[in-house]
Write a protein that holds these residues in place. Structure first.
Motif, mmCIF file in Angstrom:
data_model
loop_
_atom_site.group_PDB
_atom_site.id
_atom_site.type_symbol
_atom_site.label_atom_id
_atom_site.label_comp_id
_atom_site.label_asym_id
_atom_site.label_seq_id
_atom_site.Cartn_x
_atom_site.Cartn_y
_atom_site.Cartn_z
ATOM 1 N N LYS A 225 0.847 -1.194 0.000
ATOM 2 C CA LYS A 225 0.000 0.000 0.000
ATOM 3 C C LYS A 225 0.880 1.241 0.000
ATOM 4 N N PHE A 226 0.354 2.312 -0.577
ATOM 5 C CA PHE A 226 1.068 3.595 -0.585
ATOM 6 C C PHE A 226 0.653 4.391 0.654
ATOM 7 N N THR A 227 1.645 4.952 1.353
ATOM 8 C CA THR A 227 1.387 5.584 2.651
ATOM 9 C C THR A 227 1.745 7.069 2.681
ATOM 10 N N ASP A 228 2.082 7.641 1.534
ATOM 11 C CA ASP A 228 2.520 9.043 1.497
ATOM 12 C C ASP A 228 1.338 9.986 1.745
ATOM 13 N N ASP A 229 1.539 10.973 2.624
ATOM 14 C CA ASP A 229 0.471 11.918 2.969
ATOM 15 C C ASP A 229 0.066 12.807 1.800
ATOM 16 N N ARG A 230 0.915 12.903 0.780
ATOM 17 C CA ARG A 230 0.586 13.774 -0.353
ATOM 18 C C ARG A 230 -0.460 13.154 -1.272
ATOM 19 N N ILE A 231 -0.732 11.881 -1.130
ATOM 20 C CA ILE A 231 -1.696 11.209 -2.000
ATOM 21 C C ILE A 231 -3.109 11.639 -1.628
ATOM 22 N N LYS A 232 -3.829 12.170 -2.602
ATOM 23 C CA LYS A 232 -5.159 12.711 -2.333
ATOM 24 C C LYS A 232 -6.262 11.663 -2.458
ATOM 25 N N ASP A 233 -6.136 10.777 -3.408
ATOM 26 C CA ASP A 233 -7.132 9.732 -3.644
ATOM 27 C C ASP A 233 -6.374 8.413 -3.798
ATOM 28 N N GLY A 234 -6.381 7.613 -2.730
ATOM 29 C CA GLY A 234 -5.562 6.409 -2.700
ATOM 30 C C GLY A 234 -5.869 5.430 -3.820
ATOM 31 N N ALA A 235 -7.157 5.188 -4.086
ATOM 32 C CA ALA A 235 -7.544 4.229 -5.118
ATOM 33 C C ALA A 235 -7.118 4.698 -6.498
ATOM 34 N N ALA A 236 -7.388 5.979 -6.796
ATOM 35 C CA ALA A 236 -7.033 6.530 -8.103
ATOM 36 C C ALA A 236 -5.514 6.545 -8.286
ATOM 37 N N PHE A 237 -4.792 6.869 -7.215
ATOM 38 C CA PHE A 237 -3.332 6.929 -7.300
ATOM 39 C C PHE A 237 -2.753 5.537 -7.592
ATOM 40 N N ALA A 238 -3.208 4.535 -6.853
ATOM 41 C CA ALA A 238 -2.694 3.180 -7.051
ATOM 42 C C ALA A 238 -2.992 2.673 -8.458
ATOM 43 N N LYS A 239 -4.190 2.955 -8.954
ATOM 44 C CA LYS A 239 -4.537 2.538 -10.316
ATOM 45 C C LYS A 239 -3.651 3.236 -11.343
ATOM 46 N N ALA A 240 -3.336 4.515 -11.089
ATOM 47 C CA ALA A 240 -2.484 5.256 -12.015
ATOM 48 C C ALA A 240 -1.065 4.688 -12.035
ATOM 49 N N VAL A 241 -0.560 4.298 -10.865
ATOM 50 C CA VAL A 241 0.772 3.697 -10.807
ATOM 51 C C VAL A 241 0.788 2.383 -11.577
ATOM 52 N N ALA A 242 -0.227 1.543 -11.356
ATOM 53 C CA ALA A 242 -0.309 0.254 -12.062
ATOM 54 C C ALA A 242 -0.418 0.459 -13.573
ATOM 55 N N LYS A 243 -1.202 1.455 -13.958
ATOM 56 C CA LYS A 243 -1.377 1.747 -15.382
ATOM 57 C C LYS A 243 -0.061 2.215 -16.004
ATOM 58 N N ARG A 244 0.683 3.032 -15.278
ATOM 59 C CA ARG A 244 1.963 3.531 -15.799
ATOM 60 C C ARG A 244 2.968 2.378 -15.951
#
Length: 381
Positions: free
Chosen positions: A310-329
């Motif tokens: 899981k991503f734990t950085d406080d700068r992440i605004k939307d955890g689900a969207a961020f994780a999907k974007a990382v996987a997509k990249r």
């Protein structure tokens, strides 16, 4: 701060948790010995199926008096056969800490309507087996494919239990040690740790499970593909290669190729070591960074096959969207395929580290995860 793309790339970017990556060096030419266009009931077909059963026994160390059968519908089919055929003789205890375990709860409580105590844990944890009554029939997954946690050992299961233990071991078999004396029913699919093709399950029964089958008849009707007894006796042919329905001999050949590869890397010991090394590479990566963590809360129960992070950085605004974007990249870069967390699981990545994955590919993937993380942080800003 954005970082440059890594120079090294995984030679094999397939990190799917099922179907999992094929054995190293796989090619379709390896399947040339498959008896295509022949009956699975012909001598050659039955010989191939029996070889698959006995080689499974050899590698996994399954006791000689346990039955091993190849059954329809992958691990799901094998689990359903056990639930529908064996439960109802006594109270059940359902243990669930991830999506598939929760599915077995639904089947038992809502479909079969069996008297059952349900014990659950959140993603990243497992239930406390010290609080489980093993005089009931206990159903559990050994490794939570969608949650990245596993049962560390069978120490909490008593040898003198009165109930049966029914274990879904589909992401554990061939990558983890299984205590056969503590397991009465064990299921898996060869599409997981050995990277086989989908559609076939394996069902392993202890003598205690066979005794239940021969002395108990459920109150509900059983579909043909679930029936393992006739006239109150086990249909032994099922466990000698005489399958309930028609198997794919191409898939069976693929399984045999995978089993022979498993022997070539040291059998179960070698397979376990490969998965352990892969998982440790991910664990060490997470431990060295403050923006990513293992979903498993207790290192003792962290999975060595389906490693969830899981991503734990406080700068992440939307955890689900961020994780999907990382996987997509990562997929767009061609360095990591099918890395998204399971749909019902917490946001993050799921990195398959099973025995067919090469440690060098895991190590090459990890800098790309950092690159994708930094790129998405920048894009978010």
């Amino acid at each position: 701060m954005a970082i440059d793309a890594p120079a090294a790339r995984p030679a094999n970017p397939r990190f799917s948790s099922g179907p999992c990556t094929k054995i190293p060096g796989f090619s379709l030419d390896m399947l040339n010995d498959a008896p295509l266009g022949r009956s699975h009931r012909a001598t050659i077909g039955k010989a191939k199926l029996k070889e698959a059963i006995e080689t499974t026994r050899e590698i996994l160390g399954v006791p000689a008096d346990y039955r091993i059968g190849i059954v329809p519908a992958s691990d799901t089919g094998a689990v359903e056969m056990a639930l529908w055929s064996l439960l109802g003789a006594r109270k059940a205890t359902m243990c669930a800490w991830e999506s598939f375990g929760s599915g077995w709860v639904t089947d038992v409580v809502k479909q079969l309507k069996i008297d059952a105590e349900v014990k659950t844990a959140e993603y990243g944890d497992i239930v406390d087996f010290a609080d489980v009554d093993f005089n009931t029939d206990v159903v559990f997954t050994w490794n939570g494919t969608t949650s990245g946690v596993r049962v560390p050992n069978g120490d909490a299961i008593p040898a003198d239990r009165e109930g049966l233990t029914i274990c879904d071991a589909t992401s554990a078999a061939f990558a983890m040690e299984l205590p056969w004396d503590k397991l009465d029913v064990t299921t898996f699919s060869w599409q997981k740790v050995l990277g086989g093709e989908g559609g076939h399950g394996v069902l392993i029964l202890s003598p205690r499970a066979v005794e239940r089958l021969e002395n108990y008849a459920p109150a509900w009707p059983l579909p043909k593909i679930f029936r393992m007894t006739k006239g109150g006796k086990l249909i032994e042919g099922i466990f000698k290669g005489e399958t309930i329905n028609t198997p794919s001999m191409l898939c069976v050949e693929d399984y045999l190729v995978s089993l022979n590869w498993a022997k070539s890397v040291g059998g179960l010991k070698g397979l376990v070591e490969r998965a352990n090394a892969n998982a440790k590479a991910v664990w060490d990566f997470c431990d060295a960074r403050d923006w990513i963590a293992n979903l498993a809360n207790d290192p003792a129960t962290a999975s060595t096959t389906s490693v969830c992070v899981k991503f734990t950085d406080d700068r992440i605004k939307d955890g689900a969207a961020f994780a999907k974007a990382v996987a997509k990249r990562l997929e767009a870069e061609g360095v990591g395929l099918d890395l998204g967390a399971y749909r019902d699981a917490p946001a993050g990545l799921r990195i398959w580290c099973g025995s067919t994955v090469e440690e060098a590919d895991v190590e090459a993937l990890l800098p790309w995860i950092e690159y994708a993380f930094e790129a998405e942080i920048a894009a978010q800003a």
